[in-house]
Design a protein around this motif. Structure first.
Motif, short mmCIF file in Angstrom:
data_model
loop_
_atom_site.label_atom_id
_atom_site.label_comp_id
_atom_site.label_asym_id
_atom_site.label_seq_id
_atom_site.Cartn_x
_atom_site.Cartn_y
_atom_site.Cartn_z
N LEU A 1 -4.14 -10.39 -3.17
CA LEU A 1 -3.09 -10.29 -2.15
C LEU A 1 -3.38 -9.09 -1.24
O LEU A 1 -3.87 -8.06 -1.70
N SER A 2 -3.05 -9.20 0.03
CA SER A 2 -3.32 -8.11 0.97
C SER A 2 -2.35 -6.96 0.72
O SER A 2 -1.14 -7.18 0.59
N GLY B 1 -1.21 -5.10 2.75
CA GLY B 1 -0.28 -4.98 3.88
C GLY B 1 0.97 -5.82 3.72
O GLY B 1 1.94 -5.67 4.47
N GLU B 2 0.98 -6.71 2.72
CA GLU B 2 2.15 -7.57 2.49
C GLU B 2 3.36 -6.72 2.10
O GLU B 2 3.22 -5.68 1.47
N SER C 1 0.83 -1.21 0.00
CA SER C 1 0.00 0.00 0.00
C SER C 1 0.86 1.27 0.00
O SER C 1 0.52 2.27 -0.63
#
Length: 474
Positions: free
Chosen positions: A66-67, A69-70, A26
């Motif tokens: 996919l998040s 936050g990864e 992000s």
């Protein structure tokens, strides 16, 4: 290859943005969005370890669920593919295509990263280059395909002007495309008319012959075919008239208007065997009347665009012999060349012609003719085979016929006027108006106005030189 393809890639790099490899995805997206970047470099301890592009975000994050936050290194491409910042655009295009990439990273001699190259930027930059347009012409299947390519020409000219290209390169680019179009149309015409009965040359005349085409140039062309028996002549000429007619019609449709004076390969008068062409030139040189001088000025600047190059060489040799036998011709031509009156008024203003339906303008094409005539006159006198005005002036200087100072003056006049002329035409084309040579002095910048007045003043120096060399200073 075209000058754009030779440009260093630094002409199309975008700024570098980067983030640490352990930052969340992000954060990388946020940086890219803030900078309007299509790619971000991923670093570790100050070293570049990979790259993430907007396409990676779409495919590896959004589409894969996919998040955000990864850590960003999960979606980076590694290793980064570098290119030297002085590399040419075409090298970058090859590297990108070979490795199927979307981005390259440019770095300087010290290894310092100077920017990111996005394939889209490169291809946009590359789309209007001469190499691309000529390739499209060569692959064109129909006259309509060719007209579509010709339609892109004003954009190419505008980008060349904005890129600061020299006028010689711009007119050469316009001519190169015109030559490619003509050659391709001849190929398509032969497919339709059948194979030619004898060898021939399709020749460009006038500004096309001088490689000085602008966006407003019309057609000037002709066909020279092999000498055949009188009995075979009608049939052979009929074939070439058909060929010439097809090519000239298609050129007209593609954006090269038909010549008002009918100097085109589809006209029986200008579609003749070599021996008739020799006779034409002999007649022009021997009569040397004002009309024949006007006629042959277009014809002296011939160049083979397609076909037998030797016909041009044989015709040149014939003209040189005729001029040697009739030196009076050049005297008459010099007198004609001196008739031009510089369009500068008593108070140093550019003289304009007023018309009721449009603002007062002056004809910049006519304003350039004294330099064109000057170069042609000396080239004919000294057997210089070049047809381009600047090439003629250069060659005459190399031969010691013109002084360096005169070379510089004539070149300056030509360049200055051609620059304004091409700019005027490119602006018209950008507004979807037909490009022409009628320039309104009020539309010029102060700088352009001053340069044009200086250029016109220099024309008188050139005319004095002609008067002294040909008419004994009379």
């Amino acid at each position: 290859t075209h000058i754009f393809l030779q440009e260093p890639v630094t002409a199309c790099v975008t700024e570098v943005v980067s983030c640490e490899m352990r930052e969340p995805i992000s954060r990388a997206v946020e940086i890219m969005t803030r900078h309007g970047a299509s790619a971000i470099l991923i670093t570790s301890g100050g070293e570049t370890t990979g790259i993430v592009t907007d396409r990676d975000i779409r495919e590896r994050v959004v589409a894969a669920g996919l998040s955000p936050g990864e850590p960003v290194f999960h979606v980076m491409s590694s290793p980064v593919v570098y290119i030297q910042h002085q590399s040419a655009v075409y090298e970058a295009i090859l590297a990108i295509r070979e490795k199927n990439l979307r981005h390259l990273v440019a770095r300087d001699d010290t290894g310092q990263i100077v920017g990111i190259i996005d394939i889209r930027e490169l291809l946009h930059f590359h789309r209007y280059t001469l190499a691309v347009l000529t390739r499209e012409v060569r692959q064109a299947k129909s006259p309509d395909d060719i007209a579509a390519v010709r339609h892109e020409l004003p954009r190419l000219v505008k980008s060349l002007i904005e890129g600061g290209a020299r006028t010689r390169n711009i007119t050469r680019s316009i001519t190169t495309l015109s030559d490619a179009i003509t050659a391709r149309l001849i190929h398509l015409a032969i497919e339709q008319a059948g194979p030619p009965p004898v060898e021939f040359a399709f020749i460009a005349l006038g500004s096309a012959g001088r490689e000085e085409l602008t966006l407003a140039s019309d057609q000037d062309n002709a066909i020279i075919f092999d000498d055949v028996d009188d009995s075979a002549l009608p049939g052979v000429q009929e074939y070439f008239l058909k060929l010439g007619g097809l090519v000239c019609n298609w050129l007209d449709r593609a954006g090269y208007p038909a010549c008002e004076g009918g100097i085109m390969a589809g006209n029986p008068k200008w579609c003749q065997p070599l021996r008739v062409w020799k006779r034409y030139f002999s007649d022009w040189v021997r009569t040397a009347e004002p009309q024949s001088i006007l006629d042959c000025m277009t014809f002296f600047d011939f160049r083979v665009v397609h076909g037998e190059k030797q016909y041009a060489a044989l015709l040149r040799r014939h003209i040189d012999e005729e001029l040697g036998a009739e030196p009076a011709f050049l005297l008459h031509y010099a007198q004609y060349a001196l008739q031009y009156r510089i369009p500068i008024g008593f108070f140093g203003n550019i003289v304009v012609e007023s018309a009721k339906d449009h603002p007062p303008t002056f004809n910049i094409k006519e304003g350039m003719m004294p330099v064109v005539n000057f170069a042609r006159l000396y080239a004919l006198r000294h057997g210089v085979g070049e047809t381009n005005t600047l090439d003629r002036i250069h060659e005459l200087t190399e031969l010691g016929i013109l002084r360096k100072s005169l070379h510089d003056e004539a070149t300056q006049v030509y360049d200055c006027l051609m620059q304004v002329r091409l700019g005027h035409q490119a602006n018209a084309a950008a507004q979807n108006l037909p490009p022409d040579n009628a320039v309104n002095p009020k539309g010029l910048t102060h700088m352009e106005g001053t340069l044009i007045k200086e250029a016109f003043a220099q024309v008188s120096t050139i005319q004095k030189k002609i008067s002294y060399d040909f008419l004994g200073g009379a």
